[in-house]
Design a protein around this motif. Sequence first.
Motif: not given
Length: 150
Positions: A19-32, A61-62, A64-68
């Motif tokens: 709904d906010e026109n954004m996505a929050e992902i974790q690189r490792n999770e999306l990669a798997s 980073r870290g 609990g890091g994420y990419v928004r």
Amino acid sequence: MRMSDIIAERILQLIEESDENMAEIQRNELASIVGCAPSQINYVLTSRFTPERGFIIESRRGGGGYVRISRIQLNRSSAIMHIINSVGDALDPMDARIIIENCSQSGLIGLETARLMSSAISGTAMACVPQEYRMYLRAAILKQMLLTQL
């Protein structure tokens, strides 16, 4: 379909579902999930989710890091100024080509303007400039040409 296309498609899908026109992902999770290396996620983020394409990337980073990834809605002038400000003092030929192509594909500049810009910063046009100054001159020329589009 190439892996980078699959990754980009998945990220766009996440943004569309938000709904906010954004996505929050974790690189490792999306990669798997998509079956790739995290470095491929980084490549897609830096090449396809750029400010000139209407996206802002925030990263933490870290453990609990994420990419928004946020889709931004800029008017034409604001988008061009954002690109000008992101160019910096020096620009290599590949990055210049990518910026011009992205501006053209997103409709910020026309095809004829893109060709003119590419020609003005080409290796042929820069041939008489000492090698150590070409990146600086290329950035200055591109920024000035983009300013004419405001």
